[in-house]
Design a protein around this motif. Structure first.
Motif, PDB file in Angstrom:
ATOM      1  N   VAL A 126      -5.676  -4.994   8.515  1.00  0.00           N
ATOM      2  CA  VAL A 126      -6.189  -3.890   7.705  1.00  0.00           C
ATOM      3  C   VAL A 126      -6.999  -4.440   6.539  1.00  0.00           C
ATOM      4  N   ARG A 127      -8.095  -3.793   6.273  1.00  0.00           N
ATOM      5  CA  ARG A 127      -8.912  -4.121   5.097  1.00  0.00           C
ATOM      6  C   ARG A 127      -8.870  -2.913   4.170  1.00  0.00           C
ATOM      7  N   CYS A 128      -8.576  -3.147   2.903  1.00  0.00           N
ATOM      8  CA  CYS A 128      -8.470  -2.005   1.985  1.00  0.00           C
ATOM      9  C   CYS A 128      -9.102  -2.324   0.638  1.00  0.00           C
ATOM     10  N   TYR A 129      -9.412  -1.259  -0.070  1.00  0.00           N
ATOM     11  CA  TYR A 129     -10.038  -1.387  -1.391  1.00  0.00           C
ATOM     12  C   TYR A 129      -9.312  -0.453  -2.354  1.00  0.00           C
ATOM     13  N   GLY A 130      -9.039  -0.960  -3.547  1.00  0.00           N
ATOM     14  CA  GLY A 130      -8.398  -0.123  -4.550  1.00  0.00           C
ATOM     15  C   GLY A 130      -8.085  -0.929  -5.796  1.00  0.00           C
ATOM     16  N   THR A 131      -7.370  -0.293  -6.704  1.00  0.00           N
ATOM     17  CA  THR A 131      -7.010  -0.942  -7.965  1.00  0.00           C
ATOM     18  C   THR A 131      -5.523  -1.239  -7.967  1.00  0.00           C
ATOM     19  N   PRO A 132      -5.147  -2.527  -7.939  1.00  0.00           N
ATOM     20  CA  PRO A 132      -3.718  -2.871  -7.919  1.00  0.00           C
ATOM     21  C   PRO A 132      -3.057  -2.614  -9.263  1.00  0.00           C
ATOM     22  N   ARG A 133      -1.766  -2.317  -9.196  1.00  0.00           N
ATOM     23  CA  ARG A 133      -0.982  -2.130 -10.409  1.00  0.00           C
ATOM     24  C   ARG A 133       0.439  -2.638 -10.138  1.00  0.00           C
ATOM     25  N   PRO A 134       1.157  -2.990 -11.192  1.00  0.00           N
ATOM     26  CA  PRO A 134       2.523  -3.486 -10.980  1.00  0.00           C
ATOM     27  C   PRO A 134       3.410  -2.404 -10.362  1.00  0.00           C
ATOM     28  N   GLY A 135       4.209  -2.800  -9.357  1.00  0.00           N
ATOM     29  CA  GLY A 135       5.154  -1.887  -8.726  1.00  0.00           C
ATOM     30  C   GLY A 135       6.547  -2.488  -8.749  1.00  0.00           C
ATOM     31  N   HIS A 184       8.070  -4.039  -6.383  1.00  0.00           N
ATOM     32  CA  HIS A 184       8.151  -5.304  -5.643  1.00  0.00           C
ATOM     33  C   HIS A 184       6.818  -6.045  -5.713  1.00  0.00           C
ATOM     34  N   GLY A 185       6.298  -6.213  -6.897  1.00  0.00           N
ATOM     35  CA  GLY A 185       5.012  -6.884  -7.057  1.00  0.00           C
ATOM     36  C   GLY A 185       3.875  -5.885  -7.149  1.00  0.00           C
ATOM     37  N   LEU A 186       2.648  -6.341  -6.886  1.00  0.00           N
ATOM     38  CA  LEU A 186       1.485  -5.462  -7.007  1.00  0.00           C
ATOM     39  C   LEU A 186       1.429  -4.459  -5.857  1.00  0.00           C
ATOM     40  N   GLU A 187       0.910  -3.281  -6.166  1.00  0.00           N
ATOM     41  CA  GLU A 187       0.726  -2.250  -5.145  1.00  0.00           C
ATOM     42  C   GLU A 187      -0.559  -1.487  -5.425  1.00  0.00           C
ATOM     43  N   ILE A 188      -1.109  -0.883  -4.388  1.00  0.00           N
ATOM     44  CA  ILE A 188      -2.278  -0.009  -4.518  1.00  0.00           C
ATOM     45  C   ILE A 188      -1.880   1.355  -3.974  1.00  0.00           C
ATOM     46  N   VAL A 189      -2.041   2.381  -4.801  1.00  0.00           N
ATOM     47  CA  VAL A 189      -1.707   3.747  -4.391  1.00  0.00           C
ATOM     48  C   VAL A 189      -2.936   4.386  -3.767  1.00  0.00           C
ATOM     49  N   HIS A 190      -2.770   4.904  -2.560  1.00  0.00           N
ATOM     50  CA  HIS A 190      -3.841   5.575  -1.813  1.00  0.00           C
ATOM     51  C   HIS A 190      -5.133   4.762  -1.800  1.00  0.00           C
ATOM     52  N   PRO A 191      -5.091   3.542  -1.258  1.00  0.00           N
ATOM     53  CA  PRO A 191      -6.336   2.774  -1.146  1.00  0.00           C
ATOM     54  C   PRO A 191      -7.240   3.392  -0.088  1.00  0.00           C
ATOM     55  N   LEU A 222       0.873  -1.176   0.000  1.00  0.00           N
ATOM     56  CA  LEU A 222       0.000   0.000   0.000  1.00  0.00           C
ATOM     57  C   LEU A 222       0.907   1.222   0.000  1.00  0.00           C
ATOM     58  N   ARG A 223       0.724   2.107  -0.960  1.00  0.00           N
ATOM     59  CA  ARG A 223       1.629   3.257  -1.069  1.00  0.00           C
ATOM     60  C   ARG A 223       0.838   4.559  -0.862  1.00  0.00           C
ATOM     61  N   PHE A 224       1.393   5.454  -0.043  1.00  0.00           N
ATOM     62  CA  PHE A 224       0.759   6.738   0.244  1.00  0.00           C
ATOM     63  C   PHE A 224       1.770   7.862   0.004  1.00  0.00           C
ATOM     64  N   PHE A 225       1.348   8.875  -0.745  1.00  0.00           N
ATOM     65  CA  PHE A 225       2.198  10.053  -0.951  1.00  0.00           C
ATOM     66  C   PHE A 225       1.807  11.184   0.002  1.00  0.00           C
ATOM     67  N   HIS A 226       0.569  11.147   0.462  1.00  0.00           N
ATOM     68  CA  HIS A 226       0.085  12.177   1.396  1.00  0.00           C
ATOM     69  C   HIS A 226      -0.367  11.446   2.656  1.00  0.00           C
ATOM     70  N   PHE A 227       0.236  11.747   3.800  1.00  0.00           N
ATOM     71  CA  PHE A 227      -0.095  11.029   5.027  1.00  0.00           C
ATOM     72  C   PHE A 227       0.312  11.869   6.229  1.00  0.00           C
ATOM     73  N   ARG A 228      -0.216  11.474   7.381  1.00  0.00           N
ATOM     74  CA  ARG A 228       0.083  12.159   8.640  1.00  0.00           C
ATOM     75  C   ARG A 228       0.824  11.195   9.567  1.00  0.00           C
ATOM     76  N   ALA A 229       1.475  11.765  10.570  1.00  0.00           N
ATOM     77  CA  ALA A 229       2.233  10.939  11.515  1.00  0.00           C
ATOM     78  C   ALA A 229       1.317   9.943  12.219  1.00  0.00           C
ATOM     79  N   ALA A 230       0.096  10.381  12.552  1.00  0.00           N
ATOM     80  CA  ALA A 230      -0.852   9.484  13.231  1.00  0.00           C
ATOM     81  C   ALA A 230      -1.217   8.304  12.337  1.00  0.00           C
ATOM     82  N   GLN A 231      -1.236   8.554  11.051  1.00  0.00           N
ATOM     83  CA  GLN A 231      -1.562   7.497  10.092  1.00  0.00           C
ATOM     84  C   GLN A 231      -0.446   6.451  10.081  1.00  0.00           C
ATOM     85  N   VAL A 232       0.789   6.905  10.145  1.00  0.00           N
ATOM     86  CA  VAL A 232       1.924   5.981  10.157  1.00  0.00           C
ATOM     87  C   VAL A 232       1.842   5.089  11.396  1.00  0.00           C
ATOM     88  N   ALA A 233       1.474   5.694  12.514  1.00  0.00           N
ATOM     89  CA  ALA A 233       1.414   4.941  13.769  1.00  0.00           C
ATOM     90  C   ALA A 233       0.348   3.848  13.726  1.00  0.00           C
TER      91      ALA A 233
END
Length: 705
Positions: free
Chosen positions: A120-129, A131-138, A101-112
């Protein structure tokens, strides 16, 4: 036809959003920026897509490009700072696979939150990265050990974002508004016969289905916009826009306009022309003459391909105004195009002792004062210009005909401003307004014209003048650029001229395109014996005009330009057009650019230079350009590939406001829309008003004015 049994339902739909729990003044203000102020507005704030959170997909079974919901345990967290802040979270599940899961915009509390071992349960569209598949900002949520881990039972709607109002809050508010939908059909405005014939649900059923689709609904139909519930809403929305345009026309025709009878000046001009009118030009001019003879305003759109001869038809129409002792004005969106019209009109009209005035932003000082004086006195019989014609200080003595070229490039307020320059100034219902003739060189598909120009009569000049040679069109890879340089050298050695069109002015790291400035410098070196010119939108107007004029007069062999030359240049000696990065342009723009060559008797060519790899859409566009020169065929294909947006500039025509309708997809509904629109305006105008108010609201005046 449904009637209003009581005022309860219609008062309810107008109830302010502040009646809902949780909507205070600040939230209401944020919602109002998107036109959401009443319950009805929330009902019609429709999802832009859906997320299927009813199932979980094992990470190992994910497919690139296919949206899915996954659940896993945080295995590793990496926070990067090398180029820009970035958070990467690796999660794994029982399928023994890992997803990033990749995030470009995030807060310190989110990292914690993403501590190793957290679920974690997430929803998004995977794409090749990397190191394998990744979802940007799920979209995601952290799961505890209790029952909150249950899956959803229905598709989740995703709404257009509203700044300052989170997605969850917006969903909640729309849910509260839907809870207040009347239980009966008291909001229904469409006749049961229409709904039955098209097998469409009621308004209540349609709204609940679109906002709260159940697990058993046809997901594919909903995502494609073809579900009966969406078709039901699209029908009413198309009907609302159609009715607003028809009402606009009725309001226009309540005004008076000067009846301009047959003109001897028009006959004189026609006899002096160095060419014969085509059959299509004669047919369209006859339609315009019939309109001008009436005491109600003409509202006519003339569409025709590049070089079909719209300007001379407009000039003949202007003669009717001049013959009656009145004035005509022609407005174009750019000084280049306006000057082209000025040159043509002066060449045709001044031998008939008709005064043609010029008014643009660069006309200043005493020269401007003199033009304004001549316009106000009527000394200037035909006035050509840009948006400067609509400024408050411009007063016509007696404007009888307003001609607008490439009308979709103007804002609606500007077009209304020119219309309101008539004798009566657009005041009361009995005021006198000028006849309106609007022109476009972008052929408009029939379905689009039916929807976008219901307030206008539409004429088509669908025949090119004799002597216009077909332009041979080829598509070449950018790797063959050196061959084209030699081809230019040969063509110019034979006395011909050429264009090289680029999509950017300066080089850009973000867009892979050859910039005009760089191309100009490179070609000047490679073709040192040729005279090479450069034109782009950032140049001063005087420099741009001087270069264009030099090219037109043959003092420049090769003109490197951005798409600024799409309209406004007529150089019969130019026989070669090269369009760099052609895959970046739409069909309509490519067709317009190609129309700059083939205007003389010499065989002409257009080369579409592209960079590989081509997308499927780009391949279809280039193939269409190779196969046909018919602007109307190209327009139909453009509508099919891109939708109505860029064909008309929908932000200005009102079509951008469509919440659910799509003109390309829903074109088959238009015959019912026209039939029902006529029925409502004649027999139930109060119902027509309610439909307009529901979908268009206060924008009705500007829908396509």
């Amino acid at each position: 036809m449904p009637t209003r049994k009581n005022g309860v339902a219609f008062d309810l739909q107008k109830q302010p959003i502040t009646a809902l729990a949780g909507v205070g003044p600040r939230v209401a203000e944020k919602l109002a920026t998107r036109g959401l102020s009443a319950l009805q507005d929330l009902w019609l704030h429709l999802p832009r897509q859906y997320e299927d959170r009813t199932t979980l997909t094992p990470i190992r079974a994910l497919q690139p490009g296919v949206a899915a919901q996954v659940e896993g345990t945080v295995e590793a967290v990496e926070r990067g700072f090398r180029y820009r802040p970035m958070l990467r979270v690796a999660i794994g599940d029982d399928s023994h696979a890992t997803l990033v899961l990749r995030f470009f915009h995030f807060r310190a509390a989110q990292v914690a939150q993403f501590a190793p071992g957290a679920r974690v349960r997430c929803y998004g569209t995977p794409r090749p990265g990397q190191h394998g598949l990744e979802i940007v900002h799920p979209s995601y949520r952290l799961l505890g050990d209790d029952a909150e881990a249950g899956l959803g039972s229905a598709l989740d709607p995703v709404y257009p974002a509203i700044e300052g109002v989170g997605p969850a809050s917006l969903r909640k508010l729309i849910g509260l508004a839907l809870d207040r939908l009347p239980q009966d059909d008291s909001l229904e405005l469409l006749p049961p016969s229409i709904r039955d014939a098209l097998q469409l649900p009621s308004l209540r059923e349609a709204l609940l289905t679109v906002h709260r689709p159940q697990a058993g609904e046809d997901v594919a139909a909903l995502l494609a916009g073809r579900h009966p519930a969406q078709r039901r809403l699209a029908l009413e929305e198309l009907l609302a826009h159609h009715l607003s345009l028809r009402r606009q026309r009725l309001a226009q025709q309540a005004h008076a306009a000067p009846a301009l009878r047959k003109s001897s000046l028009a006959l004189k001009l026609q006899k002096r022309l160095p060419f014969q009118l085509t059959g299509a030009q004669q047919r369209v001019f006859a339609e315009i003459q019939a309109d001008l003879a009436k005491p109600t305003p003409m509202l006519r759109l003339v569409q025709g391909d590049v070089g079909s001869g719209k300007t001379v038809v407009a000039a003949l129409a202007a003669m009717h105004a001049v013959d009656a002792g009145k004035q005509a004005a022609l407005m174009a969106p750019t000084e280049l195009l306006a000057e082209q019209h000025l040159s043509n009109l002066r060449g045709w009209l001044e031998p008939l002792d008709i005064r043609v005035a010029w008014l643009a932003g660069k006309v200043t000082g005493k020269a401007r004062s003199k033009v304004l004086e001549d316009v106000a006195s009527g000394e200037a019989q035909v006035v050509v210009g840009t948006h400067a014609l609509m400024q408050a200080g411009v007063a016509f003595r007696d404007l009888a005909l307003a001609i607008v070229d490439e009308q979709h490039r103007f804002g609606v307020h500007q077009r209304l401003a020119l219309r309101d320059k008539g004798t009566g100034g657009g005041g009361n219902g009995n005021s006198i307004v000028p006849h309106q003739l609007v022109m476009t060189a972008t052929p408009i598909p029939r379905t689009l014209a039916m929807a976008a120009y219901a307030d206008l009569d539409v004429s088509a000049i669908d025949e090119l003048p004799p002597g216009r040679t077909p332009v041979q069109t080829v598509a070449l890879s950018a790797e063959r650029r050196p061959e084209l340089v030699e081809r230019i050298r040969s063509a110019c050695a034979e006395g011909r001229q050429a264009y090289w069109v680029c999509t950017l002015i300066d080089d850009s790291d973000e867009v892979v395109a050859q910039a005009a400035q760089t191309t100009f410098e490179d070609l000047s070196k490679q073709l040192s014996k040729l005279r090479v010119g450069l034109v782009h939108g950032r140049m001063k107007t005087t420099e741009k005009q001087a270069t264009m004029r030099a090219f037109k007069e043959g003092a420049i062999d090769l003109l490197v330009a951005t798409t600024v030359i799409e309209v406004g240049v007529d150089v019969p000696n130019a026989s070669l057009m090269i369009i760099e990065n052609a895959e970046r342009l739409g069909l309509a723009q490519l067709h317009q650019l190609r129309g700059r060559v083939g205007r003389g008797s010499a065989a002409s060519s257009c080369v579409l230079l592209y960079r590989s790899p081509l997308s499927q859409l780009a391949k279809q566009r280039l193939e269409t350009m190779r196969q046909t020169h018919d602007g109307f065929v190209i327009a139909e294909k453009d509508l099919e590939l891109r939708g109505p947006g860029e064909l008309l500039g929908t932000r200005q025509t009102g079509l951008a406001g469509f919440r659910v309708a799509d003109l390309a997809r829903d074109a088959d509904l238009l015959p019912q829309v026209h039939q029902l629109g006529t029925h409502l305006l004649e027999r139930a105008p109060d119902v027509a008003e309610r439909i307009i108010a529901r979908w268009v609201g206060g924008a009705a005046r500007y829908a396509a004015a």
